[in-house]
Write a protein that holds these residues in place. Structure first.
Motif, mmCIF file in Angstrom:
data_model
loop_
_atom_site.group_PDB
_atom_site.id
_atom_site.type_symbol
_atom_site.label_atom_id
_atom_site.label_comp_id
_atom_site.label_asym_id
_atom_site.label_seq_id
_atom_site.Cartn_x
_atom_site.Cartn_y
_atom_site.Cartn_z
ATOM 1 N N GLU A 1 45.796 31.681 48.671
ATOM 2 C CA GLU A 1 44.833 31.098 49.294
ATOM 3 C C GLU A 1 43.874 32.130 50.150
ATOM 4 N N ARG A 2 44.362 33.159 49.578
ATOM 5 C CA ARG A 2 42.952 33.719 49.675
ATOM 6 C C ARG A 2 43.271 34.649 48.673
ATOM 7 N N ALA A 3 43.451 34.786 47.472
ATOM 8 C CA ALA A 3 43.565 35.547 46.554
ATOM 9 C C ALA A 3 42.322 35.024 45.742
ATOM 10 N N HIS A 4 42.269 36.828 44.631
ATOM 11 C CA HIS A 4 41.052 37.352 44.154
ATOM 12 C C HIS A 4 41.254 36.117 42.831
ATOM 13 N N GLU A 5 40.403 35.179 42.308
ATOM 14 C CA GLU A 5 40.157 34.557 41.702
ATOM 15 C C GLU A 5 41.312 33.287 41.606
ATOM 16 N N ARG A 6 41.640 33.107 42.917
ATOM 17 C CA ARG A 6 42.209 32.033 42.882
ATOM 18 C C ARG A 6 42.561 30.528 41.425
ATOM 19 N N ASP A 7 41.408 29.892 41.794
ATOM 20 C CA ASP A 7 41.585 28.987 40.950
ATOM 21 C C ASP A 7 41.707 29.042 39.628
ATOM 22 N N ALA A 8 41.023 30.030 38.333
ATOM 23 C CA ALA A 8 40.988 30.159 37.361
ATOM 24 C C ALA A 8 42.862 30.480 36.946
ATOM 25 N N VAL A 9 43.158 31.570 37.926
ATOM 26 C CA VAL A 9 44.632 31.855 37.829
ATOM 27 C C VAL A 9 45.591 31.250 38.349
ATOM 28 N N ASP B 1 42.552 40.350 48.859
ATOM 29 C CA ASP B 1 42.151 41.642 49.095
ATOM 30 C C ASP B 1 43.230 42.770 50.162
ATOM 31 N N LEU B 2 43.919 43.336 49.771
ATOM 32 C CA LEU B 2 43.926 44.773 51.156
ATOM 33 C C LEU B 2 43.338 45.906 50.983
ATOM 34 N N THR B 3 42.117 46.299 50.827
ATOM 35 C CA THR B 3 40.946 47.009 51.181
ATOM 36 C C THR B 3 41.403 47.676 52.418
ATOM 37 N N LYS B 4 42.033 46.713 53.190
ATOM 38 C CA LYS B 4 41.427 47.664 54.819
ATOM 39 C C LYS B 4 42.780 47.773 55.644
ATOM 40 N N TRP B 5 43.887 48.169 54.235
ATOM 41 C CA TRP B 5 44.990 48.583 54.544
ATOM 42 C C TRP B 5 45.565 49.906 53.449
ATOM 43 N N GLY B 6 43.499 49.906 52.849
ATOM 44 C CA GLY B 6 44.318 51.305 51.599
ATOM 45 C C GLY B 6 44.093 50.694 50.385
ATOM 46 N N ALA B 7 44.296 49.610 50.472
ATOM 47 C CA ALA B 7 44.204 49.476 48.437
ATOM 48 C C ALA B 7 42.896 49.833 47.789
ATOM 49 N N PRO B 8 43.426 49.548 46.799
ATOM 50 C CA PRO B 8 41.769 49.146 45.581
ATOM 51 C C PRO B 8 41.447 48.023 46.043
ATOM 52 N N PRO B 9 40.428 47.786 45.522
ATOM 53 C CA PRO B 9 39.501 46.333 45.532
ATOM 54 C C PRO B 9 40.790 45.920 44.454
ATOM 55 N N PRO B 10 41.210 43.679 45.291
ATOM 56 C CA PRO B 10 42.069 43.878 43.917
ATOM 57 C C PRO B 10 41.907 43.236 42.441
ATOM 58 N N LEU C 1 40.617 45.467 40.599
ATOM 59 C CA LEU C 1 41.126 47.162 40.575
ATOM 60 C C LEU C 1 43.004 46.506 40.777
ATOM 61 N N VAL C 2 43.259 45.962 41.623
ATOM 62 C CA VAL C 2 44.746 46.024 41.406
ATOM 63 C C VAL C 2 45.092 45.742 40.320
ATOM 64 N N ILE C 3 44.197 44.162 39.536
ATOM 65 C CA ILE C 3 44.981 43.501 38.615
ATOM 66 C C ILE C 3 44.894 44.152 37.391
ATOM 67 N N ALA C 4 43.883 45.172 37.237
ATOM 68 C CA ALA C 4 42.934 45.768 35.893
ATOM 69 C C ALA C 4 44.237 47.025 35.665
ATOM 70 N N HIS C 5 44.592 47.639 37.189
ATOM 71 C CA HIS C 5 45.776 48.618 36.832
ATOM 72 C C HIS C 5 46.925 47.987 36.533
ATOM 73 N N THR C 6 47.498 46.832 36.868
ATOM 74 C CA THR C 6 48.228 47.067 36.782
ATOM 75 C C THR C 6 48.900 46.307 35.211
ATOM 76 N N ASN C 7 47.372 45.498 34.692
ATOM 77 C CA ASN C 7 47.593 45.335 33.293
ATOM 78 C C ASN C 7 47.309 46.697 32.452
ATOM 79 N N LEU C 8 46.784 47.381 33.224
ATOM 80 C CA LEU C 8 47.090 48.574 32.100
ATOM 81 C C LEU C 8 48.231 49.653 31.696
ATOM 82 N N TYR C 9 48.826 49.624 33.054
ATOM 83 C CA TYR C 9 49.676 50.140 32.827
ATOM 84 C C TYR C 9 51.272 49.371 32.473
#
Length: 186
Positions: free
Chosen positions: A23-31, A142-151, A153-161
């Motif tokens: 419901e609050r996911a990054h680019e929810r509709d496109a994904v 977006d879990l940045t308030k718990w110390g995670a990178p912005p969504p 960047l999380v997605i880009a990093h996961t795709n990269l590795y």
């Protein structure tokens, strides 16, 4: 290429595309639209579509938040695997479902990138599956308030590795929705 014997088939694995999860996911509709396109393509090509559905204390089975998003509708013939852990294989019937269909190669989509998607990709690879991540068909909130990178960047990093992930006798990697070939290498 999978290390699983007699498993030549590919399946589309849809992880936790549930109302409360995205419901609050990054680019929810496109994904969700990309996943919907892949589901339609898989069905046309008679590729198994396997749905994964999380339930836990916060995601109560039967609740509105637990339901698959309304844009996607599992077919009555498609397995729906219930899970309670991040890795879709852990304490579920997923292995049996895939074995029954001769599946050794998975194209993985869904949510959340930094939790269930990563866990399921690693779980698949260590169990002998080829595990391909569809790079524009997974998301996270977006879990940045718990110390995670912005969504993004999380997605880009996961795709990269995951693009460069390797294991003996198994294939990993990423592919964009538009380049998915259920019968091929990508």
């Amino acid at each position: 290429m999978t290390t699983l014997l007699d498993r030549p088939n590919t399946a589309l694995l849809i992880v936790d595309v549930q109302n409360a999860v995205v419901e609050r996911a990054h680019e929810r509709d496109a994904v969700v639209a990309n996943i919907g396109g892949l589901v339609a393509k898989a069905r046309r090509e008679r590729i198994p579509v396997i749905w994964i559905q999380q339930s836990d204390e916060e995601l109560v089975k039967g609740s509105e938040g637990w339901r698959i998003v309304p844009e996607l509708e599992p077919d009555d013939t498609e397995p729906l695997v219930a899970k309670a852990y991040g890795d879709s294989f852990e304490d579920t019937e997923l292995e049996g479902v895939l074995s029954d269909r001769g599946v050794g190669r998975l194209l993985v989509v869904g949510a959340q990138t930094d939790a269930c998607i990563r866990s399921t990709l690693h779980g698949a690879l260590v169990r002998g599956y080829d595990a391909i991540l569809v790079s524009d068909a997974h998301t996270t909130e977006d879990l940045t308030k718990w110390g995670a990178p912005p969504p993004e960047l999380v997605i880009a990093h996961t795709n990269l590795y995951w693009k460069y992930q390797t294991a003996p006798g198994r294939t990993a990697g990423t592919v964009e929705t538009k380049n998915v070939d259920f019968a091929g290498e990508a």
